[in-house]
Write a protein that holds these residues in place. Structure first.
Motif, PDB file in Angstrom:
ATOM      1  N   ASN A  25       0.788  -1.229   0.000  1.00 38.25           N
ATOM      2  CA  ASN A  25       0.000   0.000   0.000  1.00 38.25           C
ATOM      3  C   ASN A  25       0.821   1.282   0.000  1.00 38.25           C
ATOM      4  O   ASN A  25       0.256   2.359  -0.230  1.00 38.25           O
ATOM      5  CB  ASN A  25      -0.941   0.012   1.213  1.00 38.25           C
ATOM      6  N   THR A  26       2.121   1.188   0.250  1.00 39.06           N
ATOM      7  CA  THR A  26       2.901   2.422   0.408  1.00 39.06           C
ATOM      8  C   THR A  26       4.179   2.474  -0.422  1.00 39.06           C
ATOM      9  O   THR A  26       4.744   3.547  -0.597  1.00 39.06           O
ATOM     10  CB  THR A  26       3.291   2.634   1.888  1.00 39.06           C
ATOM     11  N   ASP A  27       4.650   1.353  -0.927  1.00 40.96           N
ATOM     12  CA  ASP A  27       5.922   1.310  -1.649  1.00 40.96           C
ATOM     13  C   ASP A  27       5.648   1.323  -3.156  1.00 40.96           C
ATOM     14  O   ASP A  27       5.035   0.397  -3.692  1.00 40.96           O
ATOM     15  CB  ASP A  27       6.696   0.049  -1.252  1.00 40.96           C
ATOM     16  N   GLU A  28       6.105   2.365  -3.855  1.00 39.02           N
ATOM     17  CA  GLU A  28       5.804   2.502  -5.283  1.00 39.02           C
ATOM     18  C   GLU A  28       6.382   1.362  -6.112  1.00 39.02           C
ATOM     19  O   GLU A  28       5.747   0.882  -7.058  1.00 39.02           O
ATOM     20  CB  GLU A  28       6.329   3.833  -5.816  1.00 39.02           C
TER      21      GLU A  28
ATOM     22  N   ASN B 189      -0.163   4.174  -4.774  1.00 34.99           N
ATOM     23  CA  ASN B 189       1.283   4.042  -4.556  1.00 34.99           C
ATOM     24  C   ASN B 189       1.975   3.480  -5.790  1.00 34.99           C
ATOM     25  O   ASN B 189       3.114   3.039  -5.721  1.00 34.99           O
ATOM     26  CB  ASN B 189       1.557   3.096  -3.381  1.00 34.99           C
ATOM     27  N   GLN B 190       1.309   3.484  -6.933  1.00 33.53           N
ATOM     28  CA  GLN B 190       1.838   2.833  -8.122  1.00 33.53           C
ATOM     29  C   GLN B 190       1.939   3.812  -9.280  1.00 33.53           C
ATOM     30  O   GLN B 190       1.351   4.886  -9.259  1.00 33.53           O
ATOM     31  CB  GLN B 190       0.905   1.699  -8.543  1.00 33.53           C
ATOM     32  N   LYS B 191       2.676   3.402 -10.296  1.00 38.29           N
ATOM     33  CA  LYS B 191       2.637   4.128 -11.557  1.00 38.29           C
ATOM     34  C   LYS B 191       1.398   3.675 -12.324  1.00 38.29           C
ATOM     35  O   LYS B 191       1.004   2.519 -12.264  1.00 38.29           O
ATOM     36  CB  LYS B 191       3.909   3.860 -12.361  1.00 38.29           C
ATOM     37  N   TRP B 192       0.805   4.606 -13.065  1.00 36.73           N
ATOM     38  CA  TRP B 192      -0.452   4.345 -13.751  1.00 36.73           C
ATOM     39  C   TRP B 192      -0.214   4.019 -15.222  1.00 36.73           C
ATOM     40  O   TRP B 192       0.691   4.564 -15.854  1.00 36.73           O
ATOM     41  CB  TRP B 192      -1.372   5.563 -13.649  1.00 36.73           C
TER      42      TRP B 192
END
Length: 502
Positions: free
Chosen positions: A354-357, A406-409
């Motif tokens: 949930n927090t680490d990209e 928390n991710q790239k889209w």
């Protein structure tokens, strides 16, 4: 179910449990966590991605994952069997639609993590709004980490914006279903003039709660037992009641009469009930211009993403502001087994999801340079050479794994997608009974009988296939004969107890 049978049914990636099924140590300082996950389809390169994930998590938090992924249709049957058989796991996916969160919490299958969250998943605990945590509480305690994405649900209509423009339709004037009747008239007239027979709208079997939104007090919006949401201005004649039967309302009669008119005018498919159930056919017709629009529960960026894949412009007309109610938070959670030997490490891992990209992007899009190419700092472009199940890995949205923030889209989403989510969530109406969860056990016989009655009557009523003036009275009589009053009374009693304890 035996361990041998389980091994034959599941895909295990990244590690192995001990012979007894308990979590094994991957080394002196590495803990192996068994994670059962529901996702569809199971990507061909899953093992490769999990191996990459384990390289990172071993160094980051001293954890590696024994990943057991089951495709969605099978998970609904197999995961409950595994839990009931006492199969060891540390983490599993649960929801209100598969491996029921409330049911298995009631069976003590999941661990109470209320006190552990601030210690081992503080960042996740802090950024998920309190209303979401309140919604997943059972008797005041938290048993799962919800996927924080859009707050609640918003009903409306997606439509072919290129066709709307070509036909001179101003969709900004549409606020109600009555307004939409005029749109459907134009689509029918213009398409027939071109020698086409475009279906005006589909998705009616899910549209009724969008037309007149209400709070579902049972957690199942199809079951009777609703509460009015004052912000929407619906159900004024029963708004003062704690619980009411939404099917006995003036709003339901009006909805059914409206779609009856659409059906008789030929704006729907020839068999709207079956047409609604064939999603692949619907999507194909929408992409090819044979279907103008359909009802949908919308999330930010959906129309932009659909535009990228459909070959034509896609717009959205909202019929309501987003509504957040208890069931909204139960669409996807990660729960920790009550038998887990490593709840601290399990929560540390969920916190990373949930927090680490890097973790969030890897578990959703795969390996950079192999499954995707980075586009700037915040986007990815899929580069896999084949289909997802053949030689690729990509779960574009991937909400089942945790928050998408928390991710790239994927580049199919607009650049300002996170701003759109924030605006959506800020506009959500939070129901007054948020946190109330109904225990159906005292009236499970009535619930089963009413479910059958609803399945018999609502598909034809809500697609305009029958005359509501004739069939709604029959529907109400059938509910009366099958315990609707018992259900309503039980809901009201439990809700009164819930409110008095707040």
């Amino acid at each position: 179910m035996t361990a041998a049978m389980t091994a034959g049914l599941l895909t295990g990636c990244g590690g192995a449990g001990s012979a007894s099924g308990s979590a094994a140590s991957g080394g002196d300082d590495v803990t192996t966590l068994t994670w059962y996950m529901s996702i569809n389809p199971v990507a061909a390169d899953t093992e490769k991605v999990i191996a990459k994930l384990n390289e990172y998590t071993r160094e980051k938090i001293g954890v590696e994952i024994d990943y057991k992924v089951i495709a969605n249709p099978d998970y609904k049957e197999k995961m409950p069997n595994l839990i009931n058989a006492g199969e060891y796991f540390d983490i599993c996916f649960t929801s209100n639609w598969t491996t029921d969160y409330l049911q298995f919490t009631g069976k003590d299958a999941f661990m109470d993590i209320t006190e552990l969250l601030p210690q081992y998943a503080k960042e996740t605990y802090d950024f998920i709004p309190q209303a979401v945590w309140d919604a997943v509480k059972v008797n005041g305690s938290i048993y799962g980490v919800p996927s924080y994405k859009e707050m609640g649900w918003q009903g409306g209509i997606v439509y072919n914006s290129d066709m709307a423009e070509a036909y001179g339709i101003d969709m900004s004037t549409v606020k109600t279903l009555e307004d939409y009747t005029k749109v459907l008239e134009v689509v029918a007239e213009k398409s027939k003039a071109e020698g086409k027979n475009v279906v005006g709208v589909s998705g009616l079997t899910n549209a009724w709660p969008m037309a007149a939104p209400y709070e579902s007090l049972t957690g199942n919006p199809k079951l009777p037992a609703a509460a009015a949401v004052p912000e929407f201005g619906n159900f004024q004649d029963v708004a003062s009641k704690t619980v009411f039967n939404q099917y006995a309302s003036e709003e339901y009669m009006n909805y059914c009469q409206t779609v009856r008119g659409w059906n008789k005018a030929g704006y729907l498919g020839g068999d709207p009930v079956n047409y609604d159930s064939d999603i692949a056919n619907r999507d194909n017709d929408f992409n090819n211009g044979a279907l103008f629009s359909y009802f949908i529960q919308y999330a930010p960026g959906t129309s932009e993403s659909m535009s990228a894949s459909s070959g034509h412009g896609v717009g959205f007309v909202a019929l309501m502001d987003p509504l957040f109610e208890t069931r909204s938070a139960m669409g996807g959670l990660l729960a920790i087994s009550s038998a887990s030997e490593h709840p601290d490490k399990a929560l540390e891992f969920i916190n990373l999801l949930n927090t680490d990209e890097y973790v969030g992007t890897l578990i959703r899009h795969g390996i950079e340079g192999e499954h995707y190419t980075a586009v700037g700092d915040k986007q990815v472009d899929k580069t896999m050479g084949g289909t997802l199940t053949e030689n690729g890995y990509d779960y574009t949205y991937g909400w089942q794994f945790g928050t998408p923030f928390n991710q790239k889209w994927d580049i199919s989403y607009p650049d300002n997608i996170e701003q759109l989510f924030q605006e959506y969530n800020d506009s959500a109406v939070i129901s007054s009974n948020n946190g109330f969860t109904f225990d159906a056990v005292p009236v499970e016989t009535q619930v089963a009988a009413l479910t059958n009655v609803i399945s018999e009557y609502t598909p034809s009523l809500e697609t305009g296939s029958v005359d509501p003036a004739e069939y709604i009275p029959k529907f109400l009589e059938a509910m009366q004969a099958n315990g609707v009053d018992d259900l309503m009374k039980e809901v009201e009693n439990q809700l009164t107890t819930f409110k008095s304890a707040k």
